[in-house]
Write a protein that holds these residues in place. Structure first.
Motif, PDB file in Angstrom:
ATOM      1  N   GLY A 170       0.793  -1.291  -0.040  1.00  0.00           N
ATOM      2  CA  GLY A 170      -0.073  -0.081   0.057  1.00  0.00           C
ATOM      3  C   GLY A 170       0.805   1.288   0.097  1.00  0.00           C
ATOM      4  O   GLY A 170       0.382   2.231   0.371  1.00  0.00           O
TER       5      GLY A 170
ATOM      6  N   GLY B 189      -4.963   0.928  11.186  1.00  0.00           N
ATOM      7  CA  GLY B 189      -3.513   1.297  11.196  1.00  0.00           C
ATOM      8  C   GLY B 189      -3.427   2.619  11.625  1.00  0.00           C
ATOM      9  O   GLY B 189      -4.243   3.478  11.156  1.00  0.00           O
TER      10      GLY B 189
ATOM     11  N   ASN C 132       2.248   9.347   2.697  1.00  0.00           N
ATOM     12  CA  ASN C 132       2.508  10.725   1.986  1.00  0.00           C
ATOM     13  C   ASN C 132       3.472  11.426   1.615  1.00  0.00           C
ATOM     14  O   ASN C 132       4.189  11.875   2.753  1.00  0.00           O
ATOM     15  CB  ASN C 132       1.407  11.463   2.872  1.00  0.00           C
ATOM     16  CG  ASN C 132       1.117  12.904   2.236  1.00  0.00           C
ATOM     17  OD1 ASN C 132       1.750  13.581   1.591  1.00  0.00           O
ATOM     18  ND2 ASN C 132      -0.042  13.423   2.674  1.00  0.00           N
TER      19      ASN C 132
ATOM     20  N   PHE D   5       3.189   7.897   7.218  1.00  0.00           N
ATOM     21  CA  PHE D   5       2.895   6.738   6.575  1.00  0.00           C
ATOM     22  C   PHE D   5       1.920   5.940   7.458  1.00  0.00           C
ATOM     23  O   PHE D   5       2.222   5.972   8.712  1.00  0.00           O
ATOM     24  CB  PHE D   5       4.038   5.965   5.982  1.00  0.00           C
ATOM     25  CG  PHE D   5       4.957   5.650   7.081  1.00  0.00           C
ATOM     26  CD1 PHE D   5       4.805   4.561   7.934  1.00  0.00           C
ATOM     27  CD2 PHE D   5       5.943   6.543   7.250  1.00  0.00           C
ATOM     28  CE1 PHE D   5       5.642   4.282   8.831  1.00  0.00           C
ATOM     29  CE2 PHE D   5       7.064   6.281   8.311  1.00  0.00           C
ATOM     30  CZ  PHE D   5       6.854   5.029   8.964  1.00  0.00           C
ATOM     31  N   SER D   6       1.291   4.952   6.941  1.00  0.00           N
ATOM     32  CA  SER D   6       0.498   3.920   7.718  1.00  0.00           C
ATOM     33  C   SER D   6       0.193   2.883   6.768  1.00  0.00           C
ATOM     34  O   SER D   6      -0.662   3.074   5.657  1.00  0.00           O
ATOM     35  CB  SER D   6      -0.948   4.630   8.139  1.00  0.00           C
ATOM     36  OG  SER D   6      -1.522   3.712   9.001  1.00  0.00           O
ATOM     37  N   LEU D   7       0.900   1.795   6.904  1.00  0.00           N
ATOM     38  CA  LEU D   7       0.921   0.750   5.794  1.00  0.00           C
ATOM     39  C   LEU D   7       0.612  -0.600   6.276  1.00  0.00           C
ATOM     40  O   LEU D   7       1.029  -1.108   7.751  1.00  0.00           O
ATOM     41  CB  LEU D   7       2.417   0.613   5.181  1.00  0.00           C
ATOM     42  CG  LEU D   7       2.718   2.202   4.497  1.00  0.00           C
ATOM     43  CD1 LEU D   7       4.349   2.080   4.341  1.00  0.00           C
ATOM     44  CD2 LEU D   7       2.023   2.418   3.254  1.00  0.00           C
TER      45      LEU D   7
ATOM     46  N   ALA E  17      -6.063   3.399   2.320  1.00  0.00           N
ATOM     47  CA  ALA E  17      -5.720   4.507   3.253  1.00  0.00           C
ATOM     48  C   ALA E  17      -6.900   5.386   3.329  1.00  0.00           C
ATOM     49  O   ALA E  17      -7.766   5.379   2.604  1.00  0.00           O
ATOM     50  CB  ALA E  17      -4.713   5.340   2.321  1.00  0.00           C
TER      51      ALA E  17
ATOM     52  N   GLY F  44      -3.911   9.907   9.124  1.00  0.00           N
ATOM     53  CA  GLY F  44      -2.960   8.800   9.020  1.00  0.00           C
ATOM     54  C   GLY F  44      -3.431   7.601   9.239  1.00  0.00           C
ATOM     55  O   GLY F  44      -2.965   6.706   9.619  1.00  0.00           O
ATOM     56  N   ALA F  45      -4.784   7.160   8.942  1.00  0.00           N
ATOM     57  CA  ALA F  45      -5.496   5.927   9.231  1.00  0.00           C
ATOM     58  C   ALA F  45      -5.274   5.180   8.208  1.00  0.00           C
ATOM     59  O   ALA F  45      -5.337   5.551   6.934  1.00  0.00           O
ATOM     60  CB  ALA F  45      -6.827   6.230   9.709  1.00  0.00           C
ATOM     61  N   SER F  46      -5.117   3.924   8.120  1.00  0.00           N
ATOM     62  CA  SER F  46      -5.028   2.701   7.064  1.00  0.00           C
ATOM     63  C   SER F  46      -6.166   1.609   7.442  1.00  0.00           C
ATOM     64  O   SER F  46      -6.105   1.267   8.914  1.00  0.00           O
ATOM     65  CB  SER F  46      -3.857   2.294   6.286  1.00  0.00           C
ATOM     66  OG  SER F  46      -3.170   1.814   7.589  1.00  0.00           O
TER      67      SER F  46
ATOM     68  N   GLY G 108      -8.439   6.925   0.267  1.00  0.00           N
ATOM     69  CA  GLY G 108      -7.215   6.905  -0.978  1.00  0.00           C
ATOM     70  C   GLY G 108      -7.249   5.539  -1.515  1.00  0.00           C
ATOM     71  O   GLY G 108      -8.361   4.669  -1.398  1.00  0.00           O
ATOM     72  N   GLY G 109      -6.318   5.268  -2.309  1.00  0.00           N
ATOM     73  CA  GLY G 109      -6.118   4.021  -2.882  1.00  0.00           C
ATOM     74  C   GLY G 109      -5.655   2.799  -2.066  1.00  0.00           C
ATOM     75  O   GLY G 109      -5.714   2.895  -0.791  1.00  0.00           O
ATOM     76  N   GLY G 110      -5.661   1.578  -2.568  1.00  0.00           N
ATOM     77  CA  GLY G 110      -5.251   0.569  -1.963  1.00  0.00           C
ATOM     78  C   GLY G 110      -4.611  -0.354  -2.855  1.00  0.00           C
ATOM     79  O   GLY G 110      -4.427  -0.274  -3.918  1.00  0.00           O
ATOM     80  N   SER G 111      -4.464  -1.843  -2.292  1.00  0.00           N
ATOM     81  CA  SER G 111      -3.966  -2.810  -3.110  1.00  0.00           C
ATOM     82  C   SER G 111      -4.472  -4.228  -2.514  1.00  0.00           C
ATOM     83  O   SER G 111      -4.910  -4.030  -1.392  1.00  0.00           O
ATOM     84  CB  SER G 111      -2.437  -2.709  -3.104  1.00  0.00           C
ATOM     85  OG  SER G 111      -1.713  -3.033  -1.979  1.00  0.00           O
TER      86      SER G 111
ATOM     87  N   ASN H 187      -5.219  -3.632   1.804  1.00  0.00           N
ATOM     88  CA  ASN H 187      -4.951  -2.743   2.513  1.00  0.00           C
ATOM     89  C   ASN H 187      -5.530  -1.223   1.867  1.00  0.00           C
ATOM     90  O   ASN H 187      -5.459  -1.250   0.631  1.00  0.00           O
ATOM     91  CB  ASN H 187      -3.505  -2.267   2.677  1.00  0.00           C
ATOM     92  CG  ASN H 187      -2.708  -2.076   1.558  1.00  0.00           C
ATOM     93  OD1 ASN H 187      -2.757  -0.972   1.011  1.00  0.00           O
ATOM     94  ND2 ASN H 187      -2.314  -2.860   0.877  1.00  0.00           N
TER      95      ASN H 187
ATOM     96  N   HIS I  21       1.617   2.930  -2.246  1.00  0.00           N
ATOM     97  CA  HIS I  21       1.226   4.179  -3.132  1.00  0.00           C
ATOM     98  C   HIS I  21       0.078   4.995  -2.506  1.00  0.00           C
ATOM     99  O   HIS I  21      -0.218   5.832  -3.120  1.00  0.00           O
ATOM    100  CB  HIS I  21       0.592   3.502  -4.712  1.00  0.00           C
ATOM    101  CG  HIS I  21      -0.652   2.627  -4.475  1.00  0.00           C
ATOM    102  ND1 HIS I  21      -0.474   1.623  -3.834  1.00  0.00           N
ATOM    103  CD2 HIS I  21      -1.713   2.740  -5.087  1.00  0.00           C
ATOM    104  CE1 HIS I  21      -1.606   0.964  -3.622  1.00  0.00           C
ATOM    105  NE2 HIS I  21      -2.186   1.615  -4.463  1.00  0.00           N
ATOM    106  N   SER I  22      -0.561   4.341  -1.778  1.00  0.00           N
ATOM    107  CA  SER I  22      -1.516   5.202  -1.224  1.00  0.00           C
ATOM    108  C   SER I  22      -1.437   5.224   0.222  1.00  0.00           C
ATOM    109  O   SER I  22      -2.148   6.368   0.945  1.00  0.00           O
ATOM    110  CB  SER I  22      -2.948   4.355  -1.300  1.00  0.00           C
ATOM    111  OG  SER I  22      -2.853   2.928  -0.833  1.00  0.00           O
ATOM    112  N   GLY I  23      -0.955   4.648   1.198  1.00  0.00           N
ATOM    113  CA  GLY I  23      -0.882   4.919   2.522  1.00  0.00           C
ATOM    114  C   GLY I  23       0.504   5.655   2.903  1.00  0.00           C
ATOM    115  O   GLY I  23       0.840   5.657   4.353  1.00  0.00           O
TER     116      GLY I  23
END
Lengths: 439, 461
Positions: free
Chosen positions: A365, B459, A371, A377-379, B389, B407-409, B375-378, B387, A367-369
């Protein structure tokens, strides 16, 4: 080429540049022990950039007849007329000397369909021979030739040609009622430097780490970021080092030149001259000579990366980091081969020193999690628990969160296991604290 | 576009080495992107992509080649290279090809194609979005506005006699706003798009669009970090649908299902989601961003019910993977360009409206997260682990939206989260994205009404 420059001059362009990329690719992918997809292709793209009344216009084409060339110039002219930004723009006049870099491996001329198929079937077989519990394996191999030519109306005419070989394999094995997969891939400009057995071994190890995973409680942990995960962090946050981002107010490092932004054990390099990497270049995407540089030296931020336009705006020299995100894209800034330089600690020592914490082995993640403006970041992550200085249980379904710039300051030690993947690299690093979400 | 004779020549050669299917995909695409930085035009970039992709299948093997040179010599040379990887060339006189143009009714009317509108006028519209964002708050320090226009013409022919063509015009506006306070920075982003011309932009309130991007940035600038842990989460409509896209959509594509790499392989007719969940992939919605007249294999776009009241009803299938599955295409074969062989992809994929009251969903949560913007994910289709965002989130306390968090995921596995969607609201809305997979980047819509996930790992720190 001469025709384009002549027509562009007639259209009123003061100076102009052609950026041409020619590539040929052969790739093969397996599934269920057989070739599933095989591709052989070639293409040729021409991108035009021209100065008209001091503004820069862009256009590109994949058609080469005279009508398309006239359209190319007309489009670029319209584009230049519309630009309102007053920054001074450049078509490079040249005058520097360039490094020598041999990145063309003529093994590629001997790799026909049969040979490429043998290579990829060989990967499948090596995996199958080493895994009794293998459920399925996918492998992939690619051989590519890329030729870049930049020529402009000031007489600059530069060509760089490189080969690129990539091998990938992904084993899938059962884990109880479910399946898990792992993978590894390597990229090199020289075919005989791709160690297929090593790729297979790494892919198998990566898969085995996903068996019998446990969850861990939410909390703050001491963390070892394994080499390639640290490299992924660096790569996805790299825009903070770019002068255009600084000038747009999108870099946190705006007031940090020659200041401490990381622990003293941290050195971050941009090296355009690594022979093994297809991302290397002797001239950047404006035709300026490239050179190896420290971005961070002993924790001190040495300065932003520039192209001609952003350098003129700040009254400094370009760092040869002009870059197009693909032949059709406009000139921006980017790193070439970006990496954290190796330290002196053995990987096992990092684990011992962490004592209790977690080794992060996989991230998802990015690409999205993450900044790249704020560094937050939060991944999603996977890892291996560290208990009393030893790696114990495989861990899954966790997230790792923090801020990249805080993290740089919290690096306690840097390992000596520098590894590259594509255009990024790092050794493993020990970090005092990051937030982990789990159970 | 190529003449029928040229195409026939290519298809015949393609079948000369034992292939049982051959296809020609011709693409001629004009793209243009206008970028405004700080309210001024920074770059205008565009051009023409042109090329031909040739595919040959033999059983479960697929050969692919492309070239940007449309001369017969070049096309035959490309074809010969991939055909001879299958076997020796034999006589093709017996191959009888009858290509018949197959017309269809255009379901997605375009009023103003990109080059029919003056660029200066387009720019004046974009400036409204910049104004909206900057006037929202003095904390907004940077605004980027971009207009992306694509005019793609395709011609598709194959050895079953299919000959068809289509024109896809897509238009999208994106606004990114940065809010700053001291060294702290936060961003807000919004990017609506449609399978339509500039009339789509005319129908937008660009000033409001700018304000909306700015609002997220300013709200997040004044937010604290999201706490980490497992908790209930209410996910808002629109781009919130990315949870279904990642947690389930990709795993229902034949690309993963056919080779047995998906967690949902072999589960047709079984309950894979909470009975509140009905999910649909619909390529036929008029002018929607992810819609198609025909897919990139020349098959008509369809409305496919994937999950009905929790029961798995259908996968998304392309012609090649359909061979392994013994199932026919669902109009899901898509690709970014002639440089990619097509494979099964999503179009407009969404969770249908349920019958839970939206206010009740929030009220039902004692302590949890309200994920307003995603936001996006994968996803890893093998394990189902996903996951994504949360770009604008709020803590819910005692059934009320309390304070913003950054900042949450969200992470989890598809099968688990599908069972945990235990409330589904009534405000279905779709939002636009670019989805990346084996056949490149394709435009897709995600969507859903407000939903509740009873428990998921958040997260944060």
């Amino acid at each position: 080429m001469e025709l384009v420059f002549k027509k562009a001059k007639e259209a009123g362009f003061e100076a102009c540049e052609l950026y041409q990329v020619e590539n040929t690719t052969t790739n093969v992918e397996t599934s269920h022990g057989e070739i599933e997809q095989h591709e052989i292709s070639g293409s040729n793209t021409m991108a035009f950039r021209g100065l008209y009344n001091g503004k820069i216009g862009y256009s590109y084409t994949q058609k080469y007849d005279e009508d398309s060339i006239l359209q190319l110039i007309a489009d670029a002219k319209e584009s230049a007329i519309l630009v309102e930004n007053d920054d001074k723009e450049f078509i490079y006049c040249g005058g520097t000397t360039y490094a020598q870099l041999n990145q063309y491996d003529n093994t590629i001329d001997t790799l026909g369909s049969d040979e490429v198929i043998d290579i990829v079937m060989g990967l499948d077989k090596m995996v199958a021979d080493s895994m009794d519990d293998l459920k399925m394996v996918n492998s992939y191999f690619e051989a590519e030739t890329v030729k870049v030519n930049i020529s402009n109306s000031h007489g600059l005419n530069l060509t760089h040609c490189n080969t690129k070989f990539m091998a990938y394999t992904m084993p899938i094995i059962p884990n109880g009622d479910e399946l898990v997969n792992g993978f590894d891939y390597k990229i090199n400009t020289a075919f005989n430097k791709l160690d297929m057995q090593q790729i297979v071994n790494c892919a198998i190890a990566n898969t085995r780490r996903k068996l019998n995973c446990v969850s861990i409680p939410t909390g703050k942990y001491t963390v070892v970021l394994e080499n390639l995960t640290m490299a992924q962090f660096l790569s996805c946050m790299r825009a903070g080092f770019f002068a255009d981002k600084k000038q747009e107010g999108k870099s946190k490092l705006i007031n940090s030149i020659e200041k401490q932004i990381a622990s003293t054990c941290v050195n971050i390099m941009d090296n355009p001259h690594l022979e093994s990497s297809p991302a290397s270049k002797v001239f950047d995407d404006e035709g300026v000579a490239t050179y190896k540089k420290h971005i961070v030296e002993n924790g001190i931020f040495k300065g932003f990366l520039y192209n001609l336009k952003t350098a003129a705006k700040d009254g400094v020299q370009t760092t040869g980091n002009a870059s197009k995100a693909g032949v059709k894209a406009p000139i921006k800034i980017d790193t070439t081969n970006l990496y954290v330089d190796k330290g002196d600690m053995e990987f096992d020592e990092l684990i011992t020193k962490a004592d209790n914490g977690i080794l992060i082995t996989d991230l998802a993640g990015l690409h999205s999690g993450a900044n790249d403006v704020t560094g937050d970041f939060s991944l999603a992550a996977r890892g291996i628990l560290i208990e009393n200085g030893k790696l114990t249980k495989n861990v899954h379904q966790i997230t790792v969160a923090g801020n990249f710039y805080e993290m740089l300051n919290n690096i306690i030690a840097v390992g000596n296991d520098l590894t590259f993947r594509a255009a990024m690299g790092s050794p493993s690093v020990l970090i005092s604290q990051l937030s982990i979400a789990g159970e | 576009m190529l003449s029928t004779d040229k195409i026939k020549n290519v298809l015949k050669l393609a079948l000369s080495t034992g292939g049982d299917f051959a296809e020609v995909f011709v693409e001629d695409t004009i793209r243009k992107t206008i970028v405004l930085t700080s309210g001024k035009v920074e770059t205008v970039n565009g051009g023409q992509d042109y090329g031909i992709g040739i595919r040959i299948c033999k059983g479960l093997k697929s050969m692919y080649g492309y070239t940007s040179d449309d001369s017969l010599e070049s096309l035959l040379a490309t074809t010969k290279k991939i055909a001879t990887a299958l076997g020796k060339i034999s006589d093709t006189e017996h191959i009888n090809l009858n290509l018949i143009e197959n017309p269809f009714e255009n379901a997605h009317t375009v009023v103003q194609v990109p080059n029919s509108v003056q660029s200066s006028y387009k720019i004046s519209k974009l400036k409204e979005a910049h104004r909206g964002a900057t006037e929202y708050s003095p904390e907004i320090t940077q605004v980027d506005v971009r207009l992306m226009e694509v005019d793609q013409k395709v011609q598709i022919a194959n050895s079953t006699g299919l000959l068809t063509h289509d024109r896809r015009v897509r238009t999208r506006v994106a606004v990114e706003a940065v809010a700053s306070k001291g060294e702290d920075k936060q961003t807000g982003f919004i990017a609506p798009g449609a399978l339509a011309g500039f009339e789509f932009v005319e129908g937008l309130d660009l000033y409001k669009l700018g304000q909306e991007a700015a609002k997220t940035a300013v709200t997040m600038l004044n937010a604290q970090y999201c706490p980490a842990g497992r908790m209930p989460v209410a996910i808002e409509n629109g781009f919130g649908g990315v949870i279904f896209h990642e947690a389930c959509g990709h795993s229902l594509e034949a690309t993963s299902v056919a080779p047995g790499k998906s967690v949902f392989t072999g589960k047709l007719g079984q309950q894979i989601a909470n009975e509140k969940v009905t999910a649909i992939d619909d390529g036929t919605i008029a002018n929607a961003w992810g819609s198609i007249n025909i897919d990139d294999e020349g098959n008509r776009g369809q409305k496919n019910v994937l999950i009905e009241n929790g029961i798995l009803k259908s996968y998304m299938i392309d012609m090649f993977n359909g061979r392994r599955m013994n199932m026919s295409s669902t109009g899901s074969g898509r690709r970014e360009s002639y440089r990619y062989a097509p494979t099964s992809r999503m179009t407009n994929t969404y969770i249908a409206n349920g019958n839970d009251d939206n206010d009740e969903i929030i009220k039902s949560i004692k302590y949890g997260l309200y994920a307003k913007k995603m936001g996006g994910g994968s996803v890893n289709a093998v394990t189902g682990e996903f996951n994504f965002a949360v770009v604008e989130g709020y803590i819910i306390n005692n059934g009320k939206i309390d304070y913003p968090v950054r900042g949450a995921s969200l992470i989890g596995t598809g099968p688990e989260v599908l069972m945990n969607i235990d409330m589904v609201g009534t405000n279905l809305e779709q939002a636009q994205g670019m989805c990346g997979s084996a056949s490149g980047l394709v435009p897709t819509n995600v969507g859903q009404p407000l939903i509740r996930v009873s428990e998921i790992t958040v997260g944060g720190r």
